[in-house]
Design a protein around this motif. Structure first.
Motif, PDB file in Angstrom:
ATOM      1  N   LEU A   1      24.927 -13.951  54.335  1.00 29.22           N
ATOM      2  CA  LEU A   1      26.067 -14.816  54.598  1.00 29.22           C
ATOM      3  C   LEU A   1      27.224 -14.000  55.188  1.00 29.22           C
ATOM      4  O   LEU A   1      27.400 -12.827  54.850  1.00 29.22           O
ATOM      5  CB  LEU A   1      26.536 -15.496  53.312  1.00 29.22           C
ATOM      6  CG  LEU A   1      25.513 -16.362  52.579  1.00 29.22           C
ATOM      7  CD1 LEU A   1      26.113 -16.900  51.285  1.00 29.22           C
ATOM      8  CD2 LEU A   1      25.031 -17.506  53.466  1.00 29.22           C
TER       9      LEU A   1
ATOM     10  N   ASP B   1      30.203 -18.590  57.111  1.00 29.58           N
ATOM     11  CA  ASP B   1      29.624 -19.494  56.121  1.00 29.58           C
ATOM     12  C   ASP B   1      30.622 -19.872  55.034  1.00 29.58           C
ATOM     13  O   ASP B   1      30.247 -20.534  54.055  1.00 29.58           O
ATOM     14  CB  ASP B   1      28.411 -18.831  55.458  1.00 29.58           C
ATOM     15  CG  ASP B   1      27.302 -18.525  56.446  1.00 29.58           C
ATOM     16  OD1 ASP B   1      26.769 -19.477  57.029  1.00 29.58           O
ATOM     17  OD2 ASP B   1      26.990 -17.331  56.633  1.00 29.58           O
TER      18      ASP B   1
ATOM     19  N   CYS C   1      30.069 -22.318  51.708  1.00 31.89           N
ATOM     20  CA  CYS C   1      30.122 -21.769  50.347  1.00 31.89           C
ATOM     21  C   CYS C   1      31.101 -22.572  49.489  1.00 31.89           C
ATOM     22  O   CYS C   1      30.804 -22.913  48.334  1.00 31.89           O
ATOM     23  CB  CYS C   1      30.543 -20.302  50.378  1.00 31.89           C
ATOM     24  SG  CYS C   1      29.336 -19.166  51.101  1.00 31.89           S
TER      25      CYS C   1
ATOM     26  N   ASP D   1      19.672 -21.873  53.683  1.00 30.73           N
ATOM     27  CA  ASP D   1      20.152 -23.058  54.386  1.00 30.73           C
ATOM     28  C   ASP D   1      19.468 -24.305  53.834  1.00 30.73           C
ATOM     29  O   ASP D   1      18.273 -24.298  53.517  1.00 30.73           O
ATOM     30  CB  ASP D   1      19.879 -22.937  55.885  1.00 30.73           C
ATOM     31  CG  ASP D   1      20.727 -21.860  56.539  1.00 30.73           C
ATOM     32  OD1 ASP D   1      21.939 -21.824  56.275  1.00 30.73           O
ATOM     33  OD2 ASP D   1      20.170 -21.042  57.300  1.00 30.73           O
TER      34      ASP D   1
ATOM     35  N   LEU E   1      24.567 -25.272  52.834  1.00 27.74           N
ATOM     36  CA  LEU E   1      23.781 -24.289  52.103  1.00 27.74           C
ATOM     37  C   LEU E   1      23.101 -24.923  50.897  1.00 27.74           C
ATOM     38  O   LEU E   1      23.709 -25.715  50.171  1.00 27.74           O
ATOM     39  CB  LEU E   1      24.668 -23.134  51.642  1.00 27.74           C
ATOM     40  CG  LEU E   1      25.158 -22.196  52.744  1.00 27.74           C
ATOM     41  CD1 LEU E   1      26.267 -21.287  52.221  1.00 27.74           C
ATOM     42  CD2 LEU E   1      23.995 -21.356  53.282  1.00 27.74           C
TER      43      LEU E   1
ATOM     44  N   THR F   1      23.487 -20.036  47.065  1.00 24.77           N
ATOM     45  CA  THR F   1      24.234 -18.815  47.386  1.00 24.77           C
ATOM     46  C   THR F   1      24.108 -17.811  46.254  1.00 24.77           C
ATOM     47  O   THR F   1      23.808 -18.168  45.100  1.00 24.77           O
ATOM     48  CB  THR F   1      25.736 -19.091  47.598  1.00 24.77           C
ATOM     49  OG1 THR F   1      26.299 -19.597  46.369  1.00 24.77           O
ATOM     50  CG2 THR F   1      25.975 -20.082  48.716  1.00 24.77           C
TER      51      THR F   1
END
Length: 302
Positions: A26, A30, A34, A63, A71, A74
């Motif tokens: 990331l 992104d 997030c 993804d 997303l 994470t």
């Protein structure tokens, strides 16, 4: 006639087998994705903190196959020298929970850690997964929040001087931090002057550094951390000075291994009972000296 109710939306299609989902690094590009995933979990949109995490650490994610541009999961892995790693911000979209996605992402991160010890702060929901992956509980941390009243004073030890840190203090802060934190976090702490609103240092007579602490903005609170000091009176004096100047309610993540600290914070207006578990894999305990380590920079960073 009563109109027919609208049909329920179809459930999200199951993702591909977790082990086949590609994990990628990331970047700040992104950031919005997030924040959106965090908000889905009821977390604040902590842009300031996420910027630090994605630049000082290594963010990885998956993804979402059903929603392009978003997303599915994470994780942020922060390295402290060659010896330790910290994992934080482990999030999986609720519609794909309990399907092995988090485990897949954690295994990907752990595979990159080599022989380094890994630690994290676990919520009640996340703890079972981490235990299955070999993490052991070593303590807890309780989050307290509120407007600091100063009702319970915290005078510094006799002869101690508290003052704002300058660029010239950074080498001394790094030298003090290394044995107390127990690992090299130079990469993170050199970003602290740009990240924090305030950094204070404490000096004993003769000029020896006896502690430092910082306060930084996080949406609706001012977080106090890190806070390291030779003793609790010095730590309290640093925290009190920072909290008194905070423009927002204060957040402090307190470790019960410091007797009386939580009671003092509560006497000064902070409240809360949200407890997370400190966990370690590959070592018997967290690194460093708990007697002098009073607050993390963030629970996501240690």
């Amino acid at each position: 006639m009563t109109p027919a109710s609208a049909p329920s939306p179809p459930p999200s299609p199951p993702p591909a087998p977790p082990a086949s989902l590609p994990v990628r690094v990331l970047t700040l590009a992104d950031l919005t994705a997030c924040l959106d995933l965090a908000a889905e979990h009821g977390w604040a949109r902590e842009e300031h903190k996420w910027r630090l995490l994605l630049t000082a650490g290594r963010g990885v994610g998956i993804d979402a196959p059903d929603r392009p541009g978003t997303l599915l999961a994470t994780l942020v892995l922060t390295s402290y020298g060659e010896t330790h790693r910290c994992i934080g911000m482990v999030l999986v979209a609720a519609r794909f929970a309990r399907r092995g996605v988090g485990r897949h992402l954690m295994r990907h991160a752990l595979d990159s850690c080599g022989g380094a010890a890994v630690f994290l702060t676990a919520t009640a929901n996340g703890r079972p997964l981490y235990e299955r992956l070999g993490f052991a509980p070593v303590g807890t941390v309780t989050t307290l929040r509120g407007t600091f009243t100063g009702a319970a004073p915290a005078p510094a030890p006799a002869g101690t001087v508290l003052r704002a840190a300058t660029a010239a203090d950074i080498p001394a802060i790094l030298a003090y931090d290394r044995p107390v934190f127990g690992a090299d976090r130079t990469e993170l702490l050199t970003r602290l002057p740009a990240f924090a609103d305030q950094i204070l240092v404490a000096h004993a007579p003769g000029g020896r550094l006896t502690g430092y602490a910082a306060a930084w903005p996080n949406e609706t609170t001012t977080v106090i951390g890190p806070a390291l000091a030779d003793d609790q009176p010095t730590a309290r004096a640093l925290v009190a000075r920072l909290a008194a100047a905070a423009p927002m309610p204060v957040r402090f993540d307190v470790d019960p291994r410091h007797p009386g600290l939580a009671d003092w914070l509560r006497a000064n207006g902070l409240t809360g009972d949200y407890v997370c578990t400190l966990m370690v894999r590959g070592a018997p305990d967290l690194p460093g000296d708990i007697d002098r380590r009073f607050a993390p920079l963030s629970v996501a960073l240690g």
